[in-house]
Design a protein around this motif. Structure first.
Motif, PDB file in Angstrom:
ATOM      1  N   SER A  56       0.847  -1.201   0.000  1.00  0.00           N
ATOM      2  CA  SER A  56       0.000   0.000   0.000  1.00  0.00           C
ATOM      3  C   SER A  56       0.880   1.248   0.000  1.00  0.00           C
ATOM      4  O   SER A  56       2.005   1.240   0.484  1.00  0.00           O
ATOM      5  CB  SER A  56      -0.937   0.010   1.217  1.00  0.00           C
ATOM      6  N   GLY A  57       0.364   2.302  -0.588  1.00  0.00           N
ATOM      7  CA  GLY A  57       1.110   3.560  -0.624  1.00  0.00           C
ATOM      8  C   GLY A  57       2.165   3.636  -1.703  1.00  0.00           C
ATOM      9  O   GLY A  57       2.897   4.626  -1.789  1.00  0.00           O
ATOM     10  N   GLU A  58       2.279   2.621  -2.535  1.00  0.00           N
ATOM     11  CA  GLU A  58       3.310   2.596  -3.582  1.00  0.00           C
ATOM     12  C   GLU A  58       2.815   3.136  -4.917  1.00  0.00           C
ATOM     13  O   GLU A  58       3.561   3.150  -5.886  1.00  0.00           O
ATOM     14  CB  GLU A  58       3.831   1.159  -3.777  1.00  0.00           C
ATOM     15  N   ASN A  59       1.557   3.548  -4.999  1.00  0.00           N
ATOM     16  CA  ASN A  59       0.977   4.096  -6.235  1.00  0.00           C
ATOM     17  C   ASN A  59       1.126   3.158  -7.427  1.00  0.00           C
ATOM     18  O   ASN A  59       1.451   3.577  -8.539  1.00  0.00           O
ATOM     19  CB  ASN A  59       1.566   5.471  -6.559  1.00  0.00           C
ATOM     20  N   ILE A  60       0.898   1.876  -7.179  1.00  0.00           N
ATOM     21  CA  ILE A  60       0.994   0.851  -8.227  1.00  0.00           C
ATOM     22  C   ILE A  60      -0.102   1.087  -9.260  1.00  0.00           C
ATOM     23  O   ILE A  60      -1.250   1.362  -8.909  1.00  0.00           O
ATOM     24  CB  ILE A  60       0.888  -0.547  -7.583  1.00  0.00           C
ATOM     25  N   THR A  61       0.276   0.959 -10.531  1.00  0.00           N
ATOM     26  CA  THR A  61      -0.701   1.136 -11.616  1.00  0.00           C
ATOM     27  C   THR A  61      -1.072  -0.184 -12.288  1.00  0.00           C
ATOM     28  O   THR A  61      -2.106  -0.273 -12.934  1.00  0.00           O
ATOM     29  CB  THR A  61      -0.176   2.092 -12.694  1.00  0.00           C
TER      30      THR A  61
ATOM     31  N   MET B  46      -6.235  -3.926  -5.019  1.00  0.00           N
ATOM     32  CA  MET B  46      -5.528  -2.658  -5.248  1.00  0.00           C
ATOM     33  C   MET B  46      -6.289  -1.750  -6.211  1.00  0.00           C
ATOM     34  O   MET B  46      -5.857  -0.621  -6.442  1.00  0.00           O
ATOM     35  CB  MET B  46      -4.129  -2.941  -5.800  1.00  0.00           C
TER      36      MET B  46
ATOM     37  N   VAL C 197      -6.472  -1.980  -9.479  1.00  0.00           N
ATOM     38  CA  VAL C 197      -5.649  -1.722 -10.660  1.00  0.00           C
ATOM     39  C   VAL C 197      -5.798  -2.899 -11.628  1.00  0.00           C
ATOM     40  O   VAL C 197      -6.202  -3.987 -11.226  1.00  0.00           O
ATOM     41  CB  VAL C 197      -4.157  -1.509 -10.301  1.00  0.00           C
TER      42      VAL C 197
ATOM     43  N   ASP D  91       4.928   4.913 -18.053  1.00  0.00           N
ATOM     44  CA  ASP D  91       4.179   5.556 -16.962  1.00  0.00           C
ATOM     45  C   ASP D  91       3.780   4.586 -15.855  1.00  0.00           C
ATOM     46  O   ASP D  91       3.311   5.016 -14.799  1.00  0.00           O
ATOM     47  CB  ASP D  91       2.902   6.209 -17.517  1.00  0.00           C
ATOM     48  N   ASP D  92       3.949   3.293 -16.085  1.00  0.00           N
ATOM     49  CA  ASP D  92       3.469   2.301 -15.129  1.00  0.00           C
ATOM     50  C   ASP D  92       4.425   2.075 -13.962  1.00  0.00           C
ATOM     51  O   ASP D  92       5.647   2.071 -14.127  1.00  0.00           O
ATOM     52  CB  ASP D  92       3.218   0.953 -15.834  1.00  0.00           C
ATOM     53  N   LYS D  93       3.817   1.892 -12.792  1.00  0.00           N
ATOM     54  CA  LYS D  93       4.523   1.427 -11.589  1.00  0.00           C
ATOM     55  C   LYS D  93       3.976   0.031 -11.330  1.00  0.00           C
ATOM     56  O   LYS D  93       2.793  -0.130 -11.042  1.00  0.00           O
ATOM     57  CB  LYS D  93       4.262   2.359 -10.409  1.00  0.00           C
TER      58      LYS D  93
ATOM     59  N   VAL E 267       8.068  -1.851  -8.711  1.00  0.00           N
ATOM     60  CA  VAL E 267       7.877  -1.512  -7.302  1.00  0.00           C
ATOM     61  C   VAL E 267       8.378  -2.652  -6.418  1.00  0.00           C
ATOM     62  O   VAL E 267       9.010  -2.424  -5.392  1.00  0.00           O
ATOM     63  CB  VAL E 267       6.391  -1.207  -7.015  1.00  0.00           C
TER      64      VAL E 267
END
Length: 189
Positions: free
Chosen positions: A47-52, A72, A74, A117-119, A148
């Motif tokens: 959590s908090g990693e802004n995974i896309t 998530m 996503v 642009d992806d995490k 990530v």
């Protein structure tokens, strides 16, 4: 994750060649309740990693990756092991040696679905030598995306895949790490 460890001890079977058979709940017949809990666990760990995107490899990782991606909120992207007629030729490709199958696969993902642009969070059912993860990491690198970390359901810690990835600075979170297996027992790290 205690629920997973209990399930491995109760229902898993060890075969020669350090093969842990858990297809009765993880990767053939799927225990959806367990998968839901695993998905929530990975979502909490990252959590908090802004995974896309969540990325996995066909086929055994799809169920756990799907529950993780759902938690998530996503998309899930999986690398295909064979090129299909409806798949674009605009793909990133990598070679992966399957420990279980003893075979080299060409894996691919569409360039349309993995971008700079992806995490990306990689999710897989097993980690032994790390070959599948390395192939997926290569695809992420080709896209210019950001890795990530990697979420693994079961890590065979007595093999060096996880250790080498961690030494390279890659975040690897394993829910059950096995230190040793014999035909009579599974010992967790």
């Amino acid at each position: 994750m205690e629920l997973l460890k209990e399930k491995i001890l109760k229902e898993g079977k060890v075969f020669p060649g350090n093969i842990l058979k858990v297809d009765n709940f993880l990767n053939h017949l799927i225990d959806t309740g367990l998968m839901h809990e695993i998905g929530k666990e990975f979502a909490g760990l990252f959590s908090g990693e802004n995974i896309t995107k969540v990325l996995t490899i066909e086929a055994s990782g799809i169920a756990v990756a799907c529950f993780t991606a759902y938690e998530m909120n996503v998309p899930l992207l999986f690398a295909k092991k064979s090129h299909t007629s409806n798949q674009s030729n605009q793909v990133y490709t990598s070679k992966v040696m399957s420990y279980t199958h003893g075979k080299v696969y060409d894996i691919s993902v569409s360039k349309e679905y993995l971008t700079a642009d992806d995490k990306v969070l990689i999710i897989d059912d097993f980690l032994a030598t790390g070959e599948a993860l390395r192939g997926l990491i290569d695809l992420i690198g080709q896209a210019g995306a950001t890795l990530v970390g990697c979420g693994i359901v079961i890590e065979k810690a007595f093999q060096d895949g996880g250790e080498k990835l961690r030494e390279e600075g890659i975040r690897v979170e394993s829910l059950a790490k096995i230190a040793k297996m014999t035909d009579k027992e599974v010992i967790f790290a």
